[in-house]
Design a protein around this motif. Structure first.
Motif, PDB file in Angstrom:
ATOM      1  N   TRP A  19      68.991 -91.901 -43.773  1.00  9.07           N
ATOM      2  CA  TRP A  19      70.239 -91.842 -42.994  1.00  9.07           C
ATOM      3  C   TRP A  19      71.087 -93.019 -43.429  1.00  9.07           C
ATOM      4  O   TRP A  19      70.627 -94.164 -43.369  1.00  9.07           O
ATOM      5  N   ASN A  35      75.333 -94.593 -44.767  1.00  8.16           N
ATOM      6  CA  ASN A  35      76.757 -94.425 -45.035  1.00  8.16           C
ATOM      7  C   ASN A  35      76.948 -94.358 -46.556  1.00  8.16           C
ATOM      8  O   ASN A  35      76.208 -95.001 -47.303  1.00  8.16           O
ATOM      9  N   TRP A  80      57.027 -96.286 -58.132  1.00 10.91           N
ATOM     10  CA  TRP A  80      56.030 -95.911 -57.126  1.00 10.91           C
ATOM     11  C   TRP A  80      55.117 -94.770 -57.569  1.00 10.91           C
ATOM     12  O   TRP A  80      53.973 -94.680 -57.134  1.00 10.91           O
ATOM     13  N   MET A  95      63.386 -96.498 -58.009  1.00  7.73           N
ATOM     14  CA  MET A  95      62.224 -96.879 -57.198  1.00  7.73           C
ATOM     15  C   MET A  95      61.074 -95.895 -57.396  1.00  7.73           C
ATOM     16  O   MET A  95      59.916 -96.307 -57.508  1.00  7.73           O
ATOM     17  N   ILE A 102      69.471 -94.852 -57.657  1.00  8.99           N
ATOM     18  CA  ILE A 102      68.657 -95.986 -57.198  1.00  8.99           C
ATOM     19  C   ILE A 102      67.305 -95.503 -56.682  1.00  8.99           C
ATOM     20  O   ILE A 102      66.283 -96.181 -56.847  1.00  8.99           O
ATOM     21  N   ILE A 148      61.058 -87.938 -48.970  1.00 13.33           N
ATOM     22  CA  ILE A 148      61.761 -89.009 -48.257  1.00 13.33           C
ATOM     23  C   ILE A 148      63.193 -88.610 -47.908  1.00 13.33           C
ATOM     24  O   ILE A 148      63.875 -87.945 -48.688  1.00 13.33           O
ATOM     25  N   LYS A 192      61.120 -84.182 -39.994  1.00 10.68           N
ATOM     26  CA  LYS A 192      59.773 -84.710 -39.740  1.00 10.68           C
ATOM     27  C   LYS A 192      58.772 -83.559 -39.606  1.00 10.68           C
ATOM     28  O   LYS A 192      57.658 -83.648 -40.106  1.00 10.68           O
ATOM     29  N   GLU A 228      59.599 -88.214 -44.393  1.00 11.19           N
ATOM     30  CA  GLU A 228      59.641 -89.523 -43.755  1.00 11.19           C
ATOM     31  C   GLU A 228      60.978 -90.171 -44.057  1.00 11.19           C
ATOM     32  O   GLU A 228      61.547 -89.965 -45.127  1.00 11.19           O
ATOM     33  N   ASN A 229      61.451 -91.003 -43.137  1.00 11.53           N
ATOM     34  CA  ASN A 229      62.689 -91.737 -43.384  1.00 11.53           C
ATOM     35  C   ASN A 229      62.409 -93.065 -44.087  1.00 11.53           C
ATOM     36  O   ASN A 229      61.358 -93.667 -43.890  1.00 11.53           O
ATOM     37  N   ALA A 230      63.374 -93.491 -44.869  1.00  7.59           N
ATOM     38  CA  ALA A 230      63.301 -94.783 -45.553  1.00  7.59           C
ATOM     39  C   ALA A 230      64.736 -95.274 -45.715  1.00  7.59           C
ATOM     40  O   ALA A 230      65.681 -94.592 -45.311  1.00  7.59           O
ATOM     41  N   TYR A 231      64.888 -96.465 -46.289  1.00  9.83           N
ATOM     42  CA  TYR A 231      66.246 -96.974 -46.512  1.00  9.83           C
ATOM     43  C   TYR A 231      66.327 -97.717 -47.843  1.00  9.83           C
ATOM     44  O   TYR A 231      65.561 -98.651 -48.088  1.00  9.83           O
ATOM     45  N   PHE A 232      67.266 -97.280 -48.668  1.00 10.59           N
ATOM     46  CA  PHE A 232      67.471 -97.865 -49.994  1.00 10.59           C
ATOM     47  C   PHE A 232      68.777 -98.658 -50.004  1.00 10.59           C
ATOM     48  O   PHE A 232      69.713 -98.325 -49.270  1.00 10.59           O
ATOM     49  N   PRO A 233      68.869 -99.685 -50.865  1.00 10.54           N
ATOM     50  CA  PRO A 233      70.078-100.509 -50.865  1.00 10.54           C
ATOM     51  C   PRO A 233      71.344 -99.703 -51.174  1.00 10.54           C
ATOM     52  O   PRO A 233      71.317 -98.733 -51.937  1.00 10.54           O
ATOM     53  N   MET A 234      72.426-100.131 -50.583  1.00  9.42           N
ATOM     54  CA  MET A 234      73.718 -99.482 -50.758  1.00  9.42           C
ATOM     55  C   MET A 234      74.368 -99.837 -52.091  1.00  9.42           C
ATOM     56  O   MET A 234      75.176 -99.076 -52.607  1.00  9.42           O
ATOM     57  N   LEU A 263      79.145 -90.857 -42.870  1.00  5.43           N
ATOM     58  CA  LEU A 263      77.719 -90.960 -42.550  1.00  5.43           C
ATOM     59  C   LEU A 263      77.048 -89.656 -42.953  1.00  5.43           C
ATOM     60  O   LEU A 263      77.630 -88.585 -42.815  1.00  5.43           O
TER      61      LEU A 263
END
Lengths: 480, 480
Positions: free
Chosen positions: A135, A137, A121, A117, A113, A132, A57, A62-68, A155
């Protein structure tokens, strides 16, 4: 029962597997190659995670989350990438009671993936850089597994950035490598060596990979964090383009970088000793354990009161402290147990200490009387403990650095290379060999090119293998 | 371009789907039913997560991590559980280039694998209670999905505890429900109603389920967090037993409880308005945005300096603040953009403000001039902003509470029930119906029994449907 673990000096591998289970860091999951990270192990991971996250940071990420789940076709878009990862993929073929039209890959890493995206964007240079981190698995189906070091699920964090120029992407790659080195050295007390991966050892899909390499207690190397300059490889595969200031469409320049629960294994194998774990104070889930010493029932109330008083003083000073007030075990048993679990500093409090309004300190990293100090006045407990924790952290880093330096040998001939590797040490040498030369050395000795250190002596020398002029030195070692 | 979103009052569903994408909270993943949580959405989740995590630790829980892949046979061990979850499972059938002997389930929830581990770890009453929480992704293959509310993969926490007595398990179940209610009400400003689930609506495998139910802006109910008393159901299935103080073997008593990224959707749908999001200050990723107003080039340096000065004052006071200094957009565009993104408090600074050494405040929740205050002296910016954030938080909770109370109608006849549900409101009624009665009402009206509130009037009444004596009131509503 706190039975002794197999001494590290006797059987390193047995020691590791025993100590991580006995210290309740980890257990084996029911599916082969999986691990359960138990609360004590997870707390260590949380400390490491928070140190990394803060730095990410601070450097603008910045943190984000993408599909597994990633469509299988995505992986096939980047040729080297699919080749590198295919043997390790886990596939979801059925979901919601039906067979899927296209199998889904459980992410082994997320470049594909995320590029999909980013291609949606990113439109203009004004959208760049994209910085980006995630965090998550990830799953890599490995044949030979070992808790923390190599498990089918682990992880990690994975940073994925996109830039307008190759210079920026290079700068980011090196910057994040330095963040990893900073965390490893200054938080985990692991004197890692940052460097560049060879062509053979680089990430599948990268232009250039960087690594921090650590020496474990058995002198094997552990790749502890990597940072990749992806160039435009994934951008081309996914059409991730932006309009530059001149109005032209260009592919973005990208990086990715990751550190994982593998680091937990690295910390254990760097600092542990025959008695068990040794946690570096800055990351230790429990920095100070307070053990009461009470033989007579009548001593208990006053000792307990003192323990709780000292615990509060330490907690108020920001120390992660635990009092072991259980009455089922002896003080001796508790000493062994908390030594095995690697708590950096133990405070002992008995009836005599209560009388003298003082306590006893014992360092985990210095065994026996040498590491003990009696008669520390209660009023000075907190500042003294804070100072000891700093000292212990420094001592661990110093010891690991000396160990590392004692076990890296300058090598100038093929024979010497073989001897050094055979003895379990690392070989440092001028290097100008080819990919084939590097593969040959691996086949012959088991050693791989760990990295070409960023810190170079300068000048030139003769390659120990080919005798060609070499501009860089490289480090070779057997590795986990 | 910051085009207006479809007004909430015009088409609630369109408003929701537009605003979450436009505010860059979320995007659709490439696989049907998946979502990408973008940095702004993830930052909101991080705030929520930190608030929950702090409370879990304060109530004695520890975090751990269990493998995501569960042998299919594990799910079959608890009959209700497998029946409830089978239709939604994703299965890994191939890994490492081979077909697996037994398919692996990607966890839809972790009771089974955690019980497998607990059965290995728990031996004696001294090992109890076990109080573990896990932050993880889970997969439930749903037919109809909607970002945050129902996606095939989502993020959540799942607590799993084991106790020596049924009383302790009950106490834990209710305690964690209260933690959820506390976070929802006091952090998210969502006036949720905690209560018990009916037999039909309870978790597959639980003895009793508890829920916090929230009313969204369209008056539909959202189940926002659940806490389950599992009794000994999973303990029997997995032989999770302990030796009690008398030396007898007993099955442990268990609970599980979860809150997920669904709450992010709940926050949006509770507070949003025609202009877009309204973030509750305590969870807002950006609590204050500073927008400079500069028409002439010569004003820019002094305005910029003032903006940065105010930003620093706020940051030093612990406020999450952002200055929008971009020069491509007008101040008006920025106002709309940050209103759409729901930032609770806007500070405007123009050349005249610089001269007067003052700034302008504007509340997100009170539109137009009424929500503005001019001439706030620079020296008072930080304390005033902190106070406004507290006020805005309270105002959001008050507004949502009034909206909720206006839309819950006491119902005493079947006809009235139909009317109330038809009008989109919630029905509160004395209830003594059977499972079949409850199913009948759902088929007839689409309303489900949301909960039997913990807060009961006491006494008894006549069931609105069966006219039998009823000891409890229940809430019925259409739900997400």
């Amino acid at each position: 029962m706190s039975e002794a673990v197999t001494p590290r000096s006797q059987d390193y591998s047995a020691w590791y597997l025993e100590v991580i289970q006995r210290a309740k860091l980890v257990d084996y999951g029911p599916v082969k190659g999986t691990m359960v990270i138990r609360p004590y192990g997870y707390a260590l991971w949380e400390q490491l995670r928070d140190q990394l996250d803060r730095r990410f940071k601070e450097t603008g990420h910045e943190n984000a989350y993408f599909p597994m789940f990633i469509p299988y076709s995505f992986l096939q878009k980047e040729a080297e990438h699919v080749e590198g990862f295919s043997p390790e993929l886990a596939l979801v073929t059925h979901a919601g009671g039906k067979q899927l039209e296209e199998p889904l890959v459980v992410r082994p890493t997320s470049e594909t993936i995320i590029n999909h995206m980013y291609s949606l964007w990113i439109k203009s240079y004004r959208d760049l850089p994209v910085l980006i981190n995630q965090w998550a698995n990830v799953v890599r189906w490995e044949l030979r597994t070992r808790p923390f070091l190599r498990t089918s699920e682990f992880l990690w964090q994975e940073g994925h950035t996109a830039h307008a120029t190759p210079e920026e992407a290079h700068e980011e790659t090196v910057k994040m490598l330095q963040v990893y080195a900073d965390v490893a050295i200054n938080e985990a007390a692991m004197p890692v060596i940052p460097g560049r991966k060879s062509n053979i050892e680089k990430f599948a899909g990268a232009v250039q990979s960087y690594t921090i390499e650590a020496m474990m207690g058995d002198r094997k190397a552990l790749q502890s964090g990597t940072s990749h300059n992806l160039g435009q490889n994934f951008a081309r595969a996914f059409e991730t383009r932006f309009q530059n200031e001149k109005g032209e469409l260009e592919y973005v320049w990208q990086t990715s970088w990751g550190m994982s629960t593998r680091m937990v294994g690295g910390i254990i194998m760097t600092h542990g000793d025959d008695k068990g774990l040794v946690m570096p104070p800055r990351l230790a889930p429990v920095q100070v354990v307070i053990v009461p010493i009470w033989n007579k029932e009548e001593d208990k109330p006053s000792v307990r009161e003192k323990v709780l008083q000292v615990e509060k003083m330490l907690r108020d000073a920001g120390v992660r402290v635990k009092s072991d007030l259980s009455e089922q075990e002896t003080a001796g048993w508790k000493f062994n147990e908390w030594e095995m679990r690697g708590v950096p500093l133990r405070i002992e409090i008995g009836p005599k200490d209560v009388q003298k309004d003082a306590v006893v300190f014992a360092r985990r990293d210095v065994p026996g009387k040498e590491g003990k100090q009696f008669g520390i006045p209660t009023a000075e407990v907190a500042p003294t403990a804070l100072q000891w924790l700093v000292d212990i952290q420094a001592a661990l880093l110093k010891r690991a650095t000396e160990f590392r330096d004692d076990n890296i040998i300058d090598v100038s001939s093929h024979n010497q290379f073989r001897e050094v590797v055979e003895s379990g040490k690392w070989a440092r040498c001028w290097w100008a060999g080819s990919d084939a030369d590097e593969r040959g050395l691996k086949e012959e000795t088991g050693a791989t090119l760990r990295c070409i250190p960023l810190d170079q002596p300068g000048g030139a020398g003769r390659c120990f293998l080919t005798d060609a002029e070499a501009k860089e030195i490289a480090l070779f070692a057997k590795a986990y």
